[in-house]
Design a protein around this motif. Sequence first.
Motif, PDB file in Angstrom:
ATOM      1  N   PRO A 139     -57.443 -38.389  -0.997  1.00 58.37           N
ATOM      2  CA  PRO A 139     -57.516 -39.509  -1.940  1.00 58.37           C
ATOM      3  C   PRO A 139     -56.357 -39.434  -2.934  1.00 58.37           C
ATOM      4  CG  PRO A 139     -59.440 -38.037  -2.167  1.00 58.37           C
ATOM      5  CD  PRO A 139     -58.613 -37.508  -1.061  1.00 58.37           C
ATOM      6  N   SER A 140     -55.974 -40.538  -3.483  1.00 56.07           N
ATOM      7  CA  SER A 140     -54.933 -40.512  -4.508  1.00 56.07           C
ATOM      8  C   SER A 140     -55.474 -39.738  -5.709  1.00 56.07           C
ATOM      9  CB  SER A 140     -54.586 -41.943  -4.940  1.00 56.07           C
ATOM     10  OG  SER A 140     -55.653 -42.466  -5.703  1.00 56.07           O
ATOM     11  N   LEU A 157     -59.375 -39.732  -7.005  1.00 53.22           N
ATOM     12  CA  LEU A 157     -60.183 -38.517  -7.022  1.00 53.22           C
ATOM     13  C   LEU A 157     -60.584 -38.154  -8.451  1.00 53.22           C
ATOM     14  CD1 LEU A 157     -61.475 -36.300  -5.345  1.00 53.22           C
ATOM     15  CD2 LEU A 157     -59.360 -34.990  -5.498  1.00 53.22           C
ATOM     16  N   ALA A 158     -59.648 -38.370  -9.387  1.00 51.38           N
ATOM     17  CA  ALA A 158     -59.938 -38.071 -10.793  1.00 51.38           C
ATOM     18  C   ALA A 158     -61.112 -38.924 -11.266  1.00 51.38           C
ATOM     19  CB  ALA A 158     -58.699 -38.324 -11.652  1.00 51.38           C
ATOM     20  N   ALA A 159     -61.077 -40.206 -10.932  1.00 52.40           N
ATOM     21  CA  ALA A 159     -62.142 -41.113 -11.349  1.00 52.40           C
ATOM     22  C   ALA A 159     -63.466 -40.689 -10.708  1.00 52.40           C
ATOM     23  CB  ALA A 159     -61.789 -42.545 -10.927  1.00 52.40           C
ATOM     24  N   HIS A 160     -63.389 -40.359  -9.398  1.00 50.45           N
ATOM     25  CA  HIS A 160     -64.578 -39.969  -8.663  1.00 50.45           C
ATOM     26  C   HIS A 160     -65.245 -38.719  -9.251  1.00 50.45           C
ATOM     27  CE1 HIS A 160     -67.181 -39.100  -5.260  1.00 50.45           C
ATOM     28  NE2 HIS A 160     -66.617 -37.909  -5.138  1.00 50.45           N
ATOM     29  N   LEU A 161     -64.398 -37.745  -9.622  1.00 53.86           N
ATOM     30  CA  LEU A 161     -64.940 -36.471 -10.121  1.00 53.86           C
ATOM     31  C   LEU A 161     -65.167 -36.499 -11.633  1.00 53.86           C
ATOM     32  CD1 LEU A 161     -62.723 -33.961  -8.079  1.00 53.86           C
ATOM     33  CD2 LEU A 161     -65.129 -34.504  -7.678  1.00 53.86           C
ATOM     34  N   TYR A 194     -53.542 -33.622 -10.226  1.00 55.78           N
ATOM     35  CA  TYR A 194     -52.101 -33.379 -10.019  1.00 55.78           C
ATOM     36  C   TYR A 194     -51.829 -31.897  -9.809  1.00 55.78           C
ATOM     37  CZ  TYR A 194     -49.477 -37.678 -11.112  1.00 55.78           C
ATOM     38  OH  TYR A 194     -48.894 -38.904 -11.074  1.00 55.78           O
ATOM     39  N   ARG A 195     -52.346 -31.120 -10.763  1.00 57.15           N
ATOM     40  CA  ARG A 195     -52.075 -29.687 -10.776  1.00 57.15           C
ATOM     41  C   ARG A 195     -52.619 -29.031  -9.506  1.00 57.15           C
ATOM     42  NH1 ARG A 195     -53.682 -25.891 -15.859  1.00 57.15           N
ATOM     43  NH2 ARG A 195     -52.699 -23.995 -15.045  1.00 57.15           N
ATOM     44  N   ALA A 196     -53.833 -29.443  -9.124  1.00 57.02           N
ATOM     45  CA  ALA A 196     -54.447 -28.872  -7.920  1.00 57.02           C
ATOM     46  C   ALA A 196     -53.632 -29.244  -6.678  1.00 57.02           C
ATOM     47  CB  ALA A 196     -55.880 -29.370  -7.783  1.00 57.02           C
ATOM     48  N   TYR A 197     -53.203 -30.501  -6.602  1.00 60.93           N
ATOM     49  CA  TYR A 197     -52.399 -30.936  -5.442  1.00 60.93           C
ATOM     50  C   TYR A 197     -51.061 -30.185  -5.388  1.00 60.93           C
ATOM     51  CZ  TYR A 197     -55.491 -34.839  -4.038  1.00 60.93           C
ATOM     52  OH  TYR A 197     -56.535 -35.588  -3.577  1.00 60.93           O
TER      53      TYR A 197
END
Lengths: 509, 509
Positions: B38-39, B43-47, B55-58
């Motif tokens: 996911p973008s 993903l940020a919104a979802h979680l 960003y950092r995790a990716y």
Amino acid sequence: MLLLNLDRNADEPLFSQIITQLKKMIQKGVLVSGEELPSSRALAAHLGVNRTTIYRAYEELWAQGYIDSHTGARSVVRNRFSPPEEVEGQSHATVDWSIQRNEGCNRGLSRLKSQEIVNDAASKYNFLPLAPDPDFMPVQAFRKSLNFVLNREGNTLLGYGDPHGNLSLREFIASQMRQHCMTISVDEILLTNGSQGSLDLLLRLFIEPGDTIVVEAPTYSAAIPLFEAYGARLVSIGVEPDGMNLDRLEAVLKTDKPKLVYSMPNFQNPTGITTCQAHRERLLSLCADHKVALVEDGFEEDMKYFGKAVLPVKSMDRQGIVFYLGTFSKILFPGLRVGWIAASIAAIDDLTALKKISSISSNSLNEAALAHFCGQGHYERHVKRAHRIYRRRMQAALKALREYLPAEYGAVREPRGGYTIWIELKGCNLDEGGIIEALSEAGVSVTPGRISFVETQESASFRLSISMLEAVEITEGIRIIGNTLRDLAIKHRPPAALNAAPNSGKPDD
Amino acid sequence: MLLLNLDRNADEPLFSQIITQLKKMIQKGVLVSGEELPSSRALAAHLGVNRTTIYRAYEELWAQGYIDSHTGARSVVRNRFSPPEEVEGQSHATVDWSIQRNEGCNRGLSRLKSQEIVNDAASKYNFLPLAPDPDFMPVQAFRKSLNFVLNREGNTLLGYGDPHGNLSLREFIASQMRQHCMTISVDEILLTNGSQGSLDLLLRLFIEPGDTIVVEAPTYSAAIPLFEAYGARLVSIGVEPDGMNLDRLEAVLKTDKPKLVYSMPNFQNPTGITTCQAHRERLLSLCADHKVALVEDGFEEDMKYFGKAVLPVKSMDRQGIVFYLGTFSKILFPGLRVGWIAASIAAIDDLTALKKISSISSNSLNEAALAHFCGQGHYERHVKRAHRIYRRRMQAALKALREYLPAEYGAVREPRGGYTIWIELKGCNLDEGGIIEALSEAGVSVTPGRISFVETQESASFRLSISMLEAVEITEGIRIIGNTLRDLAIKHRPPAALNAAPNSGKPDD
């Protein structure tokens, strides 16, 4: 009795006057070989001096080979050896040892000579040195660490040390390497005399004259004469925008059976290229498949300023394929000469034995002081500071290059860290030497590309190191570089091009 | 959308939890190669986390090679490289590089191994170390010099230095050499990484695999593996009471055409022998006649305690035949690793270039501190003090040997200086290893003679170094040596001898 004239008012002590006069008499043949000298007692009485004065003079004459003396017997003038120059009218030249030089050494020395460049200290914009700026070295913190360890254990540290290197420093290095996802124990680390010392030990271990080493083209210039001094045959593989051409490497691994592959995955010197994860994986696979040792030179591992970190090849190595080289020289103190090799325990054992054979031990004092310095958190603090400083300088350089470098040479590849930017003047008909000279006349020193190539290079190129100049100096220096290149291009434009220029567009046909 | 379980109360930061879980999903094949993630926004919104966390995790997943990402496009799971060990049920052994070792290196390493001796630190009477006693090192004076030079020019000294070595220190060395009648300019001196470093540079210059080097028998043990690591063939010439047998040398010079002759004219290690003037003259003549480089190792030039000084061979050399090696390691601080080579300017130029090739520069800081230390007069003061200390120890040792060493082994040759005494048990049927072991059991450590021989030795022998023990310890240690040898002799006396003993004198016939 001997005719000696002693001057009791002279500055020269009496025993020394006796020596001088007796030597002259022997040299002139007044006293001849085999002739007995008076006993010290008799001569002392005759000259009216203390007997120990004569003793001392005779001892010195014996030491200098003018007389023989045996306990209980009188001293005798010796049949003296005449060093060639003392024979008058005959000159003996110094022996020329160069004809006896080892073959590899000859190659290394002439390569080094060919790499000589004019390092004009007066140059206003000096883009040459690939070394941390001395103005930002944490000298006082290091001085305190030196004092601390000297007061704590100076006697031990100034004695012979463990060739494996200071344990605390190896522990610190292991913890640093873990931050780059390399899981390495202290037994897998050997401290060396800087990265050059690391390379040197690897060559001792692996290379016989005639063995092949794969290097990148261009590569670290100072590695070339070292490899050649060991008699190695160098096969260079072009560096492309994403790193060494691995198809070519695969072919070379098959045909040339190299002993070592030497690569700098991060901020490659001189191109500044950082390879991607996929490139690193394939590089490792290829070397593993062919059981060839991969020397990964991580000389600036900690110097990333922009974007994402890529993991070192060593972090993926489960078979001890990679010999990872680290160093403190590009971030802290080059003068301390502390670097390291990380490799499998068995290989480190061999390398430690070789280090013992060639230099007994390393410099325990510097290693202990550096370990204390790092243990106090100074290393991390310094790295953060260095990032701020050099990121700014690198940004200034890249901005200036976008602005001032003639567009015809294309965009410059932007390094993610380190100190170097590589300028390749593709499709340019200018001579590299001429460019370097013109830049030098304009007050700008850059490293000519040629010294980083084993063989010939395709285009004129040069390296900029941004480590020693302030941002404003960098900007101005690059502006001058741009102008100089433009001026040169106009001056050297072929006459046809000059004539054609006004009629640009369609020819008359 | 991805099924991730984040624990906001855990110690592990959120981005790290995301990484861990995504890695697991990729490893288990829940996410397969080529699958889009996911973008970061989605993903940020979802979680319900900040977008920078994603960003950092990716970024980290990219760095570790789990995903590919390109600006403007969604991240994609990569076809990941599997380091061998990660394949379950299959173990990939570490590569054994020893089979690829250079031939000379193999010889050097096995020689080093054969020289290993038990260095029992708990030994009460330790006659092993050939190094100055750490208790007498002028550590505080040196510490002050270090501080002085660091405060004056720390930034420069911690940068890359001149490979030729610190000029002030070379000036000091030249003045010291003049005291031994060697007239040498600073350009004829190269600072090295200790005497071992000096030898190493000479080998680089001269030796190809198969070349011959003449050494003394016995010789400096640590030189043997170094010479062999360069693939040299060693011809050893016996040391007699007045030094290396020169008739034999003359023959070898004719037949074997050696590249180097290696000799220690003063307090030879291990025999302690000092050659006389006539021996030195002939040695020089022979080497000059055959144009063979003579390596004169003056490792303890300043350490004369008794009798007359003999001039170094170098003092008579007018043709640059002699490569003179000096060092600070046997009188001051071995851990600093500062030695030097004195030779003709042309040879020093070559050696300096080789030093640059192999190690870039020397340790500027230590050299500068040592130069300051010497300039303050500390060197001369220390030498005087060292003479008093070691002369007393040497006298104690020689006295004890006269008293306690069984007379059947003859008188011990008395060294005029240095630290070592050589005990050769001529005509003794005892095994050297057995002697060393018995001594060790009695609390006395000595250096076995065998490690100083290239080939076999004639008699059992061992070396005593008097540098680390007090006079009373030396006396007691030697008393124990005498007793141990006597006990061994009785134990190992052949039965015939035992029977014959009571009937000493005329046999019955």
